[in-house]
Design an enzyme around this catalytic site. Structure first.
Site, PDB file in Angstrom:
ATOM      1  N   THR A 248      26.933  21.115  35.515  1.00 38.58           N
ATOM      2  CA  THR A 248      27.991  21.878  34.508  1.00 38.58           C
ATOM      3  C   THR A 248      27.493  21.562  33.178  1.00 38.58           C
ATOM      4  O   THR A 248      27.274  20.692  32.739  1.00 38.58           O
ATOM      5  CB  THR A 248      29.401  21.308  34.773  1.00 38.58           C
ATOM      6  OG1 THR A 248      29.731  21.554  36.188  1.00 38.58           O
ATOM      7  CG2 THR A 248      30.424  22.080  33.987  1.00 38.58           C
ATOM      8  N   CYS A 335      10.709   0.543  23.268  1.00 40.60           N
ATOM      9  CA  CYS A 335      10.769  -0.263  24.522  1.00 40.60           C
ATOM     10  C   CYS A 335      10.642  -1.618  24.033  1.00 40.60           C
ATOM     11  O   CYS A 335      10.846  -2.400  24.806  1.00 40.60           O
ATOM     12  CB  CYS A 335       9.715  -0.068  25.435  1.00 40.60           C
ATOM     13  SG  CYS A 335       7.861   0.814  24.590  1.00 40.60           S
TER      14      CYS A 335
END
Ligand code: PLP
Length: 393
Positions: A248, A335
């Site tokens: 959705t 990271c």
């Protein structure tokens, strides 16, 4: 000086008032797939946002796909184009560089060396010491590498590097890809809203953007996908968004993205002038610190980025000391946040690990004041000295 200086805009930019207002107006909209009045209302708002984004980025409305993040847009493009090329052309080579954001890099690693054995292999795009992909060198060499254009399932290159801000030769790569029928994806997450971006002029197959990088809501990505792009999307489900991103659709996010993008583009010229002036003053302050390295090129870079290293200091120490002094900054490496590890971008540029570990990324907002620049320039030498005294972990 105002209470705190936020200088980590490349991580996430504060929500623009225009986006906030548009999202408040869209807060009650329901499912845009509904076949009834409330569905039509939501659909109208969604399609208006799609049209506006298409116009602002030089695309057709049908080419605008709303996703759950920039990361998701990158994954749909990278995995989807690779799967499409393998399924329909038998091509199995993915060409990419070592300076990509993990959203692309991890997807490429997953396809080429992950545990699933997808059967792709990687061809490395060379990078120079200024973090620019050497497009011409790679294009000249392509005939002598062991991958012919027909073998290449995907060529991918970011538009602007998230750490150094260096702009990449995406136009040259897109042209090469087009001439040889190779799908080309660009991760334009750092570029959209900050420099002019025209999807049709570029001629890429796909382009990823992310609203929170230009003052829109978080977890709202945009994928531009040419209609003839052969994408076998890894996201399977109800078939929304041209079957590329099932689920959705977040209408409020789409509306906020369109409002933020319109505002960012309207203010781009002024923002660029302010950011460039602030950046050059900060550059001069960094240059005066002994042993400092500056990674952001003066030319061909995003206006708000200044990525530097102070050998002998740990990036995390620099950030903690700045934090204590009221400044929000980062090492810039997604990271390595919270983990003392050298940035993969800097190491790809050939920077030694001990130098790379002292990295600091300053990404300037368009509302920075001269007073704030002076404050930061003034405290930096002491912060570096203290971080160096604390040593390396
Ligand atoms: N690509 C680049 C170049 C980025 O800088 C980022 C975010 O830092 C992403 C992709 C991921 O975007 P998002 O946070 O919307 O998932």
């Amino acid at each position: 000086m105002s209470p705190r200086l936020y200088i980590d805009n490349a991580a996430s930019q504060p929500l623009r008032p225009e986006a906030q207002e548009a999202m408040a107006r869209a807060a009650d909209l329901l499912n845009p797939a509904g076949q009834y009045a409330s569905g039509r209302n939501a659909r109208r708002a969604l399609e208006d946002a799609r049209e506006q984004i298409a116009e602002l980025l030089g695309a057709d409305p049908a080419e605008v796909i709303f996703t759950g993040s920039g990361t998701e847009a990158d994954n749909i493009a990278v995995q989807g184009l690779a799967f499409g090329s393998k399924a329909h052309r038998g091509a199995t080579v993915i060409a990419s560089s070592d300076i990509e954001h993990p959203a692309v890099m991890e997807a490429v690693d997953w396809l080429t060396s992950g545990p699933m054995g997808f059967g792709f292999r990687r061809l490395l795009l060379p990078v120079d010491a200024t973090s620019r992909v050497l497009a011409q060198q790679w294009i000249r060499a392509h005939g002598t590498t062991n991958a012919q254009p027909a073998d290449i399932a995907l060529l991918t290159c970011m538009w602007a590097n998230n750490e150094t801000g260096a702009l990449q030769p995406v136009h040259e790569l897109a042209q090469f890809a087009r001439e040889h029928g190779i799908p080309f994806h660009t991760d334009a997450v750092q570029a959209v809203g900050h420099i002019p971006v025209d999807f049709h002029a570029l001629g890429a197959s796909t382009l990823a953007a992310s609203a929170h990088k230009f003052g829109g809501p978080k977890s709202t990505g945009i994928l531009l996908a040419r209609r003839d792009a052969d994408i076998l999307s890894p996201v399977r489900g109800g078939g929304q968004e041209r079957k590329l991103r099932s689920g959705t659709v977040n209408v409020q996010g789409a509306v906020g993205s369109a409002a933020a993008l319109a505002s960012a583009i309207k203010e781009m010229e002024q923002a660029t002038a302010t950011q460039t002036a602030a950046r050059e003053r900060l550059r001069a302050a960094v240059e005066s610190i002994e042993g400092a390295h500056i990674w952001t090129p003066r030319e061909h870079s995003l206006p708000g980025h200044l990525h530097v290293s102070f050998p002998g200091a740990e990036g995390d120490s620099l950030i903690m000391l700045l934090d204590a002094a009221g400044v929000d900054a980062s090492t810039g490496s997604a990271c390595s946040a919270g983990v003392n590890r050298a940035s993969h971008v800097l190491t790809a540029m050939g920077v030694p690990v001990d130098v790379a570990r002292g990295a600091l990324r300053l990404t300037i907002g368009a509302d920075i004041t001269n007073e704030q620049v002076d404050y930061l320039a003034g405290i930096l030498p002491r912060v570096v000295e203290q971080a160096r005294a604390a040593g390396m972990a």
